[in-house]
Design a protein around this motif. Structure first.
Motif, PDB file in Angstrom:
ATOM      1  N   ARG A   1      63.657  59.274  71.174  1.00 56.18           N
ATOM      2  CA  ARG A   1      62.834  58.135  70.728  1.00 56.18           C
ATOM      3  C   ARG A   1      62.425  58.252  69.255  1.00 56.18           C
ATOM      4  N   GLU A   2      63.055  59.206  68.527  1.00 53.25           N
ATOM      5  CA  GLU A   2      62.673  59.440  67.125  1.00 53.25           C
ATOM      6  C   GLU A   2      62.792  58.178  66.279  1.00 53.25           C
ATOM      7  N   PRO A   3      61.983  58.042  65.240  1.00 56.27           N
ATOM      8  CA  PRO A   3      62.091  56.901  64.317  1.00 56.27           C
ATOM      9  C   PRO A   3      63.480  56.776  63.689  1.00 56.27           C
TER      10      PRO A   3
ATOM     11  N   PRO B   1      56.497  67.235  66.253  1.00 59.77           N
ATOM     12  CA  PRO B   1      57.898  67.511  65.896  1.00 59.77           C
ATOM     13  C   PRO B   1      58.181  68.979  65.610  1.00 59.77           C
ATOM     14  N   THR B   2      59.254  69.484  66.204  1.00 61.16           N
ATOM     15  CA  THR B   2      59.653  70.874  65.955  1.00 61.16           C
ATOM     16  C   THR B   2      59.908  71.108  64.471  1.00 61.16           C
ATOM     17  N   ASP B   3      60.299  70.067  63.749  1.00 52.56           N
ATOM     18  CA  ASP B   3      60.622  70.227  62.319  1.00 52.56           C
ATOM     19  C   ASP B   3      59.375  70.431  61.463  1.00 52.56           C
ATOM     20  N   MET B   4      58.176  70.298  62.101  1.00 60.88           N
ATOM     21  CA  MET B   4      56.939  70.558  61.355  1.00 60.88           C
ATOM     22  C   MET B   4      56.275  71.852  61.820  1.00 60.88           C
TER      23      MET B   4
ATOM     24  N   LYS C   1      66.359  62.291  55.523  1.00 58.78           N
ATOM     25  CA  LYS C   1      67.636  63.010  55.729  1.00 58.78           C
ATOM     26  C   LYS C   1      68.191  62.677  57.111  1.00 58.78           C
ATOM     27  N   ASN C   2      67.345  62.763  58.139  1.00 61.99           N
ATOM     28  CA  ASN C   2      67.845  62.629  59.513  1.00 61.99           C
ATOM     29  C   ASN C   2      68.078  61.183  59.938  1.00 61.99           C
ATOM     30  N   ALA C   3      67.839  60.264  58.991  1.00 65.81           N
ATOM     31  CA  ALA C   3      68.301  58.878  59.190  1.00 65.81           C
ATOM     32  C   ALA C   3      69.577  58.672  58.367  1.00 65.81           C
TER      33      ALA C   3
ATOM     34  N   ASP D   1      70.931  64.957  80.316  1.00 60.22           N
ATOM     35  CA  ASP D   1      70.199  65.990  81.083  1.00 60.22           C
ATOM     36  C   ASP D   1      68.976  66.457  80.309  1.00 60.22           C
ATOM     37  N   LEU D   2      69.045  66.304  78.976  1.00 57.83           N
ATOM     38  CA  LEU D   2      67.900  66.671  78.149  1.00 57.83           C
ATOM     39  C   LEU D   2      67.893  65.715  76.954  1.00 57.83           C
ATOM     40  N   ILE D   3      66.794  65.633  76.283  1.00 58.62           N
ATOM     41  CA  ILE D   3      66.684  64.666  75.182  1.00 58.62           C
ATOM     42  C   ILE D   3      67.348  65.261  73.952  1.00 58.62           C
ATOM     43  N   THR D   4      68.324  64.537  73.399  1.00 57.52           N
ATOM     44  CA  THR D   4      69.033  65.013  72.207  1.00 57.52           C
ATOM     45  C   THR D   4      69.092  63.883  71.181  1.00 57.52           C
TER      46      THR D   4
ATOM     47  N   PHE E   1      63.673  74.556  70.261  1.00 52.61           N
ATOM     48  CA  PHE E   1      64.741  75.506  69.891  1.00 52.61           C
ATOM     49  C   PHE E   1      64.367  76.912  70.311  1.00 52.61           C
ATOM     50  N   GLU E   2      65.401  77.699  70.629  1.00 54.13           N
ATOM     51  CA  GLU E   2      65.130  79.040  71.176  1.00 54.13           C
ATOM     52  C   GLU E   2      64.874  80.094  70.104  1.00 54.13           C
ATOM     53  N   ASN E   3      65.114  79.769  68.847  1.00 53.93           N
ATOM     54  CA  ASN E   3      64.943  80.805  67.839  1.00 53.93           C
ATOM     55  C   ASN E   3      64.383  80.242  66.542  1.00 53.93           C
ATOM     56  N   ARG E   4      63.267  79.575  66.643  1.00 46.11           N
ATOM     57  CA  ARG E   4      62.741  78.900  65.455  1.00 46.11           C
ATOM     58  C   ARG E   4      61.440  79.556  64.970  1.00 46.11           C
ATOM     59  N   PHE E   5      61.429  80.902  65.015  1.00 40.03           N
ATOM     60  CA  PHE E   5      60.274  81.652  64.503  1.00 40.03           C
ATOM     61  C   PHE E   5      60.663  82.622  63.399  1.00 40.03           C
TER      62      PHE E   5
ATOM     63  N   ASP F   1      66.087  79.394  57.082  1.00 42.49           N
ATOM     64  CA  ASP F   1      66.561  78.076  57.520  1.00 42.49           C
ATOM     65  C   ASP F   1      65.704  77.032  56.813  1.00 42.49           C
ATOM     66  N   LEU F   2      66.080  75.792  56.981  1.00 37.82           N
ATOM     67  CA  LEU F   2      65.480  74.716  56.187  1.00 37.82           C
ATOM     68  C   LEU F   2      63.962  74.669  56.260  1.00 37.82           C
ATOM     69  N   ARG F   3      63.400  74.574  57.433  1.00 30.43           N
ATOM     70  CA  ARG F   3      61.955  74.368  57.544  1.00 30.43           C
ATOM     71  C   ARG F   3      61.201  75.687  57.342  1.00 30.43           C
TER      72      ARG F   3
ATOM     73  N   ILE G   1      76.840  70.992  71.993  1.00 29.10           N
ATOM     74  CA  ILE G   1      76.964  69.516  71.952  1.00 29.10           C
ATOM     75  C   ILE G   1      77.497  68.995  73.288  1.00 29.10           C
ATOM     76  N   ASP G   2      77.205  69.728  74.363  1.00 25.16           N
ATOM     77  CA  ASP G   2      77.698  69.324  75.694  1.00 25.16           C
ATOM     78  C   ASP G   2      77.246  67.922  76.080  1.00 25.16           C
ATOM     79  N   GLN G   3      76.037  67.556  75.673  1.00 20.95           N
ATOM     80  CA  GLN G   3      75.531  66.223  76.041  1.00 20.95           C
ATOM     81  C   GLN G   3      76.256  65.115  75.264  1.00 20.95           C
ATOM     82  N   HIS G   4      76.608  65.410  74.020  1.00 28.95           N
ATOM     83  CA  HIS G   4      77.378  64.434  73.227  1.00 28.95           C
ATOM     84  C   HIS G   4      78.692  64.136  73.976  1.00 28.95           C
ATOM     85  N   LEU G   5      79.347  65.219  74.407  1.00 26.83           N
ATOM     86  CA  LEU G   5      80.675  65.081  75.033  1.00 26.83           C
ATOM     87  C   LEU G   5      80.548  64.399  76.393  1.00 26.83           C
TER      88      LEU G   5
HETATM   89  C1  EPZ Z   1      68.067  66.750  65.333  1.00 32.42           C
HETATM   90  O1  EPZ Z   1      68.960  67.814  65.613  1.00 32.42           O
HETATM   91  C2  EPZ Z   1      67.609  66.965  63.905  1.00 32.42           C
HETATM   92  N1  EPZ Z   1      68.755  66.889  63.012  1.00 32.42           N
HETATM   93  C3  EPZ Z   1      66.926  68.325  63.783  1.00 32.42           C
HETATM   94  O2  EPZ Z   1      66.438  68.431  62.456  1.00 32.42           O
HETATM   95  C4  EPZ Z   1      65.740  68.350  64.745  1.00 32.42           C
HETATM   96  O3  EPZ Z   1      65.127  69.629  64.690  1.00 32.42           O
HETATM   97  C5  EPZ Z   1      66.231  68.074  66.170  1.00 32.42           C
HETATM   98  O4  EPZ Z   1      66.932  66.804  66.204  1.00 32.42           O
HETATM   99  C6  EPZ Z   1      65.093  67.998  67.178  1.00 32.42           C
HETATM  100  O5  EPZ Z   1      64.172  67.033  66.787  1.00 32.42           O
HETATM  101  C7  EPZ Z   1      69.269  65.666  62.709  1.00 32.42           C
HETATM  102  O6  EPZ Z   1      68.795  64.642  63.159  1.00 32.42           O
HETATM  103  C8  EPZ Z   1      70.440  65.651  61.784  1.00 32.42           C
HETATM  104  P1  EPZ Z   1      68.842  67.910  69.533  1.00 32.42           P
HETATM  105  P2  EPZ Z   1      69.862  67.762  66.953  1.00 32.42           P
HETATM  106  O7  EPZ Z   1      70.215  67.551  69.944  1.00 32.42           O
HETATM  107  O8  EPZ Z   1      70.159  66.365  67.303  1.00 32.42           O
HETATM  108  C9  EPZ Z   1      69.698  71.116  72.901  1.00 32.42           C
HETATM  109  C10 EPZ Z   1      65.951  69.525  60.458  1.00 32.42           C
HETATM  110  O9  EPZ Z   1      65.216  70.489  60.225  1.00 32.42           O
HETATM  111  N2  EPZ Z   1      70.971  70.401  73.079  1.00 32.42           N
HETATM  112  O10 EPZ Z   1      67.743  66.912  69.701  1.00 32.42           O
HETATM  113  O11 EPZ Z   1      70.980  68.701  66.768  1.00 32.42           O
HETATM  114  C11 EPZ Z   1      69.586  71.797  71.550  1.00 32.42           C
HETATM  115  O12 EPZ Z   1      70.170  73.083  71.616  1.00 32.42           O
HETATM  116  C12 EPZ Z   1      66.888  69.533  61.643  1.00 32.42           C
HETATM  117  O13 EPZ Z   1      65.964  68.455  59.769  1.00 32.42           O
HETATM  118  C13 EPZ Z   1      71.847  70.793  74.079  1.00 32.42           C
HETATM  119  O14 EPZ Z   1      71.583  71.745  74.823  1.00 32.42           O
HETATM  120  O15 EPZ Z   1      68.853  68.350  68.018  1.00 32.42           O
HETATM  121  C14 EPZ Z   1      68.099  71.852  71.319  1.00 32.42           C
HETATM  122  O16 EPZ Z   1      67.574  72.985  71.987  1.00 32.42           O
HETATM  123  C15 EPZ Z   1      66.884  70.881  62.340  1.00 32.42           C
HETATM  124  N3  EPZ Z   1      73.022  70.120  74.235  1.00 32.42           N
HETATM  125  C16 EPZ Z   1      67.585  70.583  71.984  1.00 32.42           C
HETATM  126  O17 EPZ Z   1      68.626  70.169  72.892  1.00 32.42           O
HETATM  127  C17 EPZ Z   1      73.365  69.056  73.442  1.00 32.42           C
HETATM  128  O18 EPZ Z   1      74.453  68.463  73.653  1.00 32.42           O
HETATM  129  C18 EPZ Z   1      67.318  69.438  71.031  1.00 32.42           C
HETATM  130  O19 EPZ Z   1      68.466  69.289  70.244  1.00 32.42           O
HETATM  131  C19 EPZ Z   1      72.459  68.660  72.428  1.00 32.42           C
HETATM  132  C20 EPZ Z   1      71.267  69.331  72.268  1.00 32.42           C
END
Ligand code: EPZ
Length: 421
Positions: free
Chosen positions: A191-193, A306-309, A22-24, A163-166, A331-335, A372-374, A127-131
């Motif tokens: 560095r995800e696959p 992986p947080t998704d596991m 899915k995430n690819a 500033d953080l890994i996204t 994530f801050e609320n994944r429990f 949620d999904l997981r 999505i601040d880092q995207h922007l």
């Molecule tokens: C991807 O989400 C995955 N989704 C998520 O999978 C996965 O949990 C996540 O990466 C972490 O591995 C897809 O690839 C479609 P992040 P993404 O940006 O990219 C913070 C699933 O279950 N952050 O790596 O949205 C963010 O809040 C889903 O399949 C910022 O603060 O995650 C989080 O705490 C759930 N600002 C952390 O970074 C930003 O601009 C990691 O988020 C971007 C992210």
């Protein structure tokens, strides 16, 4: 709303397979906007999120569809000379990964109007880092009425230091940089696959991306890209979930298509918990012990755990011999699965980002709710082990990321069925 009913039925045995990732698939479908013409994507999973991404592309004027019949895992996307570079709130709010169209639209069409995704169950997920990344390439960004308006005559290569890994932030900037003028260097990249897989597709389109899979990715911009025909890698999180199904039931299951290199940390933890996990020519086999041993888990960006596991391992460790400590660092609320697992008899204490899981010999079936999904997957896994009947409601969460999970588990001997709601 559909529900899934499971009755604990002993060890799972046999073979199953991991569908496409899915995430690819989501970033790769978005990347089609970078190149005019007809793209063919194979091994695309039949998921609600994929359907949403296809709808986003259709609303932009692309001809995007999943084929049916024998070619049912194939998506074809035709990108014409004109697109409407907009992603509306009603679609983005259902799937935040729609923001992945931002980079391709600005790079190829010079402008984009994409709804801010808003938060979701597991966290604010800004999505601040995207922007920040797109601005570093020269895009002008405005936030109006809940929408991101981005414009650029032509993006210029530059250095983007996150500033953080996204994950999707890295993917958005990587896609945008393929058509920028000059060189872009992304520092602190994910560095995800799935990031590596996207880079493979972009390079097939004629881009020059190097370093994907490391924390420094270099992209030398080109003027145009061409459509591709590509088969997507298997879903490592679905594969990991199926391995846990074997582990939690003390079963013996081969997950075909699963790639060991994509699951190193998960495999290491399953082995630490007493499972026999082996790489075989067709995939990965997991043989669960009669009783799981407690292990500690700390989620981290890839190649960490992986947080998704996390939710799936919590279900497993709820039945372990001993106490496990699970720390969720991403994530801050994944429990949210904790309260539902507790309804099944799990003994879990949450303190901030940490959950202390005291393993119980037995779980008991109960009506529970997916949030949620997981979390949904973790409730299904617990139901496989629990005595009696578990009814998981709101399984539309599950359908976002798993293609007919109940069918795959039934094929392994589980007593599981979906009831239409
Ligand atoms: C991807 O989400 C995955 N989704 C998520 O999978 C996965 O949990 C996540 O990466 C972490 O591995 C897809 O690839 C479609 P992040 P993404 O940006 O990219 C913070 C699933 O279950 N952050 O790596 O949205 C963010 O809040 C889903 O399949 C910022 O603060 O995650 C989080 O705490 C759930 N600002 C952390 O970074 C930003 O601009 C990691 O988020 C971007 C992210």
């Amino acid at each position: 709303m559909d529900a899934i009913i499971i009755t604990g039925n002993g060890p799972l045995k046999g073979e199953t397979f991991a569908s496409g990732a899915k995430n690819a698939a989501l970033p790769i479908l978005a990347s089609s906007l970078l190149a005019e013409g007809r793209h063919t994507f194979r091994n695309v999973p039949g998921l609600a999120d994929v359907a949403t991404m296809l709808k986003v592309l259709q609303m932009m004027g692309c001809d995007a569809e999943r084929l049916t019949g024998k070619k049912k895992y194939v998506c074809e996307v035709e990108v014409g000379p004109k697109v409407t570079p907009e992603a509306p709130y009603e679609l983005v709010k259902t799937m935040r990964a729609s923001v992945l169209v931002l980079g391709p639209l600005v790079a190829r069409w010079g402008r984009a109007r994409v709804s801010m995704p808003g938060g979701c169950a597991i966290g604010a997920r800004p999505i601040d880092q995207h922007l920040k990344g797109l601005q570093a390439l020269g895009a002008e960004i405005e936030l109006t009425e809940g929408y991101v308006e981005a414009r650029a005559k032509r993006l210029k290569g530059g250095t983007v230091t996150f500033d953080l890994i996204t994950v999707t932030g890295t993917e958005n900037v990587m896609m945008a940089a393929t058509l920028a003028k000059g060189r872009t260097v992304i520092e602190n990249a994910a560095r995800e696959p799935e990031v590596e897989e996207l880079a493979r597709v972009l390079n097939k389109m004629g881009a020059h991306v190097t370093g994907a899979g490391s924390d420094i990715i270099t992209i030398d911009g080109v003027d145009t890209l061409r459509p591709v025909d590509h088969a997507i890698i298997p879903d490592r999180i679905e594969a990991g979930t199926l391995l846990v199904a074997a582990a939690i039931t003390g079963g013996n299951v081969l997950v075909r298509e699963a790639v060991p290199e994509h699951l190193e940390h998960v495999i290491a933890k399953l082995r630490e918990a007493g499972c026999k996990v082996t790489a075989e020519p067709e995939g990965i086999r997991c043989i669960g012990p009669s009783r799981i041993k407690a292990v500690d888990i700390k989620t981290k960006e890839h190649p960490g755990f992986p947080t998704d596991m996390q939710a799936q391992l919590m279900a497993l460790l709820s039945t372990a011999h001993g106490t496990s400590v699970i720390t969720e660092n991403i994530f801050e609320n994944r429990f949210m699965h904790v309260a539902e697992l507790a309804r099944m008899g799990a003994d879990i204490q949450v303190q901030g980002a940490t959950a202390v899981v005291r393993g119980r010999e037995r779980l008991s079936g109960a009506p529970v709710m997916a949030t949620d999904l997981r979390a949904s997957a973790s409730l299904v896994l617990a139901g496989l082990k629990a005595e009696g009947k578990t009814t998981v409601s709101r399984v539309y969460h599950l359908d976002r990321g798993y293609e007919r999970l109940e069918k795959k588990l039934r094929g392994l001997g589980a007593n599981i069925r979906r009831v239409k709601g």
